[in-house]
Design a protein around this motif. Structure first.
Motif, PDB file in Angstrom:
ATOM      1  N   LEU A  59      55.691  46.458  48.905  1.00  0.00           N
ATOM      2  CA  LEU A  59      55.258  45.118  48.507  1.00  0.00           C
ATOM      3  C   LEU A  59      55.707  44.788  47.091  1.00  0.00           C
ATOM      4  O   LEU A  59      55.440  45.543  46.152  1.00  0.00           O
ATOM      5  CB  LEU A  59      53.729  45.025  48.592  1.00  0.00           C
ATOM      6  N   LYS A  60      56.378  43.644  46.968  1.00  0.00           N
ATOM      7  CA  LYS A  60      56.723  43.080  45.661  1.00  0.00           C
ATOM      8  C   LYS A  60      55.983  41.740  45.551  1.00  0.00           C
ATOM      9  O   LYS A  60      56.396  40.760  46.155  1.00  0.00           O
ATOM     10  CB  LYS A  60      58.226  42.847  45.550  1.00  0.00           C
ATOM     11  N   PRO A  61      54.867  41.709  44.812  1.00  0.00           N
ATOM     12  CA  PRO A  61      54.167  40.427  44.636  1.00  0.00           C
ATOM     13  C   PRO A  61      55.100  39.396  44.007  1.00  0.00           C
ATOM     14  O   PRO A  61      55.867  39.719  43.100  1.00  0.00           O
ATOM     15  CB  PRO A  61      53.014  40.776  43.695  1.00  0.00           C
ATOM     16  N   GLN A  62      55.040  38.172  44.477  1.00  0.00           N
ATOM     17  CA  GLN A  62      55.897  37.113  43.949  1.00  0.00           C
ATOM     18  C   GLN A  62      55.135  36.164  43.038  1.00  0.00           C
ATOM     19  O   GLN A  62      55.636  35.111  42.665  1.00  0.00           O
ATOM     20  CB  GLN A  62      56.574  36.361  45.094  1.00  0.00           C
ATOM     21  N   THR A  63      53.925  36.547  42.693  1.00  0.00           N
ATOM     22  CA  THR A  63      53.202  35.878  41.611  1.00  0.00           C
ATOM     23  C   THR A  63      53.678  36.584  40.349  1.00  0.00           C
ATOM     24  O   THR A  63      54.388  37.584  40.426  1.00  0.00           O
ATOM     25  CB  THR A  63      51.689  36.116  41.765  1.00  0.00           C
ATOM     26  N   PHE A  64      53.308  36.141  39.198  1.00  0.00           N
ATOM     27  CA  PHE A  64      53.633  36.932  38.027  1.00  0.00           C
ATOM     28  C   PHE A  64      52.727  38.155  38.022  1.00  0.00           C
ATOM     29  O   PHE A  64      51.667  38.165  38.652  1.00  0.00           O
ATOM     30  CB  PHE A  64      53.539  36.089  36.755  1.00  0.00           C
ATOM     31  N   SER A  65      53.144  39.189  37.307  1.00  0.00           N
ATOM     32  CA  SER A  65      52.486  40.493  37.377  1.00  0.00           C
ATOM     33  C   SER A  65      50.973  40.418  37.190  1.00  0.00           C
ATOM     34  O   SER A  65      50.229  41.082  37.904  1.00  0.00           O
ATOM     35  CB  SER A  65      53.090  41.432  36.332  1.00  0.00           C
ATOM     36  N   ASP A  66      50.521  39.587  36.250  1.00  0.00           N
ATOM     37  CA  ASP A  66      49.079  39.559  35.983  1.00  0.00           C
ATOM     38  C   ASP A  66      48.268  38.861  37.069  1.00  0.00           C
ATOM     39  O   ASP A  66      47.045  38.791  36.984  1.00  0.00           O
ATOM     40  CB  ASP A  66      48.773  38.973  34.604  1.00  0.00           C
ATOM     41  N   LEU A  67      48.918  38.379  38.141  1.00  0.00           N
ATOM     42  CA  LEU A  67      48.220  37.811  39.294  1.00  0.00           C
ATOM     43  C   LEU A  67      48.525  38.606  40.568  1.00  0.00           C
ATOM     44  O   LEU A  67      48.294  38.120  41.680  1.00  0.00           O
ATOM     45  CB  LEU A  67      48.622  36.342  39.498  1.00  0.00           C
ATOM     46  N   SER A  68      49.005  39.822  40.430  1.00  0.00           N
ATOM     47  CA  SER A  68      49.437  40.634  41.571  1.00  0.00           C
ATOM     48  C   SER A  68      48.331  40.932  42.570  1.00  0.00           C
ATOM     49  O   SER A  68      48.602  41.167  43.749  1.00  0.00           O
ATOM     50  CB  SER A  68      50.020  41.960  41.078  1.00  0.00           C
ATOM     51  N   GLY A  69      47.102  40.923  42.122  1.00  0.00           N
ATOM     52  CA  GLY A  69      45.981  41.245  43.009  1.00  0.00           C
ATOM     53  C   GLY A  69      45.898  40.349  44.227  1.00  0.00           C
ATOM     54  O   GLY A  69      45.518  40.800  45.312  1.00  0.00           O
ATOM     55  N   GLU A  70      46.257  39.064  44.078  1.00  0.00           N
ATOM     56  CA  GLU A  70      46.233  38.142  45.222  1.00  0.00           C
ATOM     57  C   GLU A  70      47.068  38.675  46.365  1.00  0.00           C
ATOM     58  O   GLU A  70      46.624  38.711  47.513  1.00  0.00           O
ATOM     59  CB  GLU A  70      46.829  36.783  44.820  1.00  0.00           C
ATOM     60  N   SER A  71      48.298  39.047  46.080  1.00  0.00           N
ATOM     61  CA  SER A  71      49.224  39.543  47.098  1.00  0.00           C
ATOM     62  C   SER A  71      48.739  40.856  47.691  1.00  0.00           C
ATOM     63  O   SER A  71      48.789  41.049  48.911  1.00  0.00           O
ATOM     64  CB  SER A  71      50.610  39.762  46.503  1.00  0.00           C
ATOM     65  N   VAL A  72      48.308  41.764  46.832  1.00  0.00           N
ATOM     66  CA  VAL A  72      47.868  43.076  47.298  1.00  0.00           C
ATOM     67  C   VAL A  72      46.667  42.928  48.230  1.00  0.00           C
ATOM     68  O   VAL A  72      46.637  43.533  49.318  1.00  0.00           O
ATOM     69  CB  VAL A  72      47.532  44.000  46.108  1.00  0.00           C
ATOM     70  N   LEU A  73      45.703  42.122  47.847  1.00  0.00           N
ATOM     71  CA  LEU A  73      44.516  41.921  48.685  1.00  0.00           C
ATOM     72  C   LEU A  73      44.895  41.316  50.029  1.00  0.00           C
ATOM     73  O   LEU A  73      44.437  41.776  51.081  1.00  0.00           O
ATOM     74  CB  LEU A  73      43.494  41.031  47.982  1.00  0.00           C
ATOM     75  N   TYR A  74      45.740  40.300  50.015  1.00  0.00           N
ATOM     76  CA  TYR A  74      46.122  39.638  51.262  1.00  0.00           C
ATOM     77  C   TYR A  74      46.812  40.614  52.219  1.00  0.00           C
ATOM     78  O   TYR A  74      46.435  40.730  53.384  1.00  0.00           O
ATOM     79  CB  TYR A  74      47.030  38.434  51.001  1.00  0.00           C
ATOM     80  N   ILE A  75      47.814  41.342  51.735  1.00  0.00           N
ATOM     81  CA  ILE A  75      48.572  42.251  52.599  1.00  0.00           C
ATOM     82  C   ILE A  75      47.695  43.417  53.049  1.00  0.00           C
ATOM     83  O   ILE A  75      47.712  43.803  54.224  1.00  0.00           O
ATOM     84  CB  ILE A  75      49.851  42.756  51.894  1.00  0.00           C
ATOM     85  N   ALA A  76      46.907  43.990  52.148  1.00  0.00           N
ATOM     86  CA  ALA A  76      46.030  45.107  52.523  1.00  0.00           C
ATOM     87  C   ALA A  76      45.010  44.664  53.567  1.00  0.00           C
ATOM     88  O   ALA A  76      44.754  45.391  54.539  1.00  0.00           O
ATOM     89  CB  ALA A  76      45.325  45.660  51.288  1.00  0.00           C
TER      90      ALA A  76
END
Length: 187
Positions: A59-76
């Motif tokens: 997974l490469k979040p496409q938000t900026f790094s300090d908002l990576s949690g959104e992507s991680v939570l969604y995919i997980a």
């Protein structure tokens, strides 16, 4: 199934920034296991494949790094991956260039991307692969511009070995006991 997350910032202008070491390492892992990280899902780019006999999602979040949690939570959540099966690769400016530390949970000197992941998952109990990006010229002031700075030419020569060492640490996590790996890659 494991979720391996590389932290970084999207966009070509950030490719060689210090803060994008997580993306660089994830790209090499993807290449080595013949996976393309190109499927777009909810502010993310993902790829799926086999890593050391185990199914992984890169997974490469496409938000900026300090908002990576959104992507991680969604995919997980979407793939029903438990917090303890998540590995996050990120830069650590407090470590010298190339130093790799594997640990679980949060530490006192928190990376903003990791903070975002902790807040989104409501748990710090994922594995962290901290990659040292520090150098002797950084005095701790103006952290933001340091993270957005490209690696220097001599540092670029070291990146191949750093990335290979990080991949070896991640392979060790897949093949062995996490506590042994943490002991091997500690401060």
């Amino acid at each position: 199934m494991k979720l391996i997350v590389g932290l970084g910032n999207p966009g070509d202008k950030y490719n060689n920034n210090r803060s994008n070491i997580g993306f660089k390492i994830l790209d090499v892992i993807a290449n080595n296991i013949n996976v393309e990280i190109k499927t777009k899902k909810k502010k993310s780019l993902i790829g799926r494949g086999d890593f050391e006999g185990e199914e992984v999602v890169l997974l490469k979040p496409q938000t900026f790094s300090d908002l990576s949690g959104e992507s991680v939570l969604y995919i997980a959540s979407f793939l029903k991956i438990q917090v303890q099966d998540i590995l996050v690769i990120h830069e650590d400016w407090t470590l010298p260039l190339g130093k790799i530390v594997v640990d679980k949970g949060a530490n006192g000197n928190e990376n903003p991307g990791v903070k975002s992941v902790v807040q989104s998952l409501r748990s710090p109990n994922f594995v962290r692969i901290r990659i040292g990006i520090g150098n002797e010229n950084f005095d701790g002031s103006n952290l933001d511009s340091f993270l957005k700075e490209d690696f220097q030419p001599l540092e670029n020569l070291s990146l191949i070995q750093i990335i290979n060492d990080a991949e070896a640490a991640i392979r060790s996590i897949s093949l062995g006991d996490i506590e042994d790996v943490i002991e091997k890659y500690r401060l």
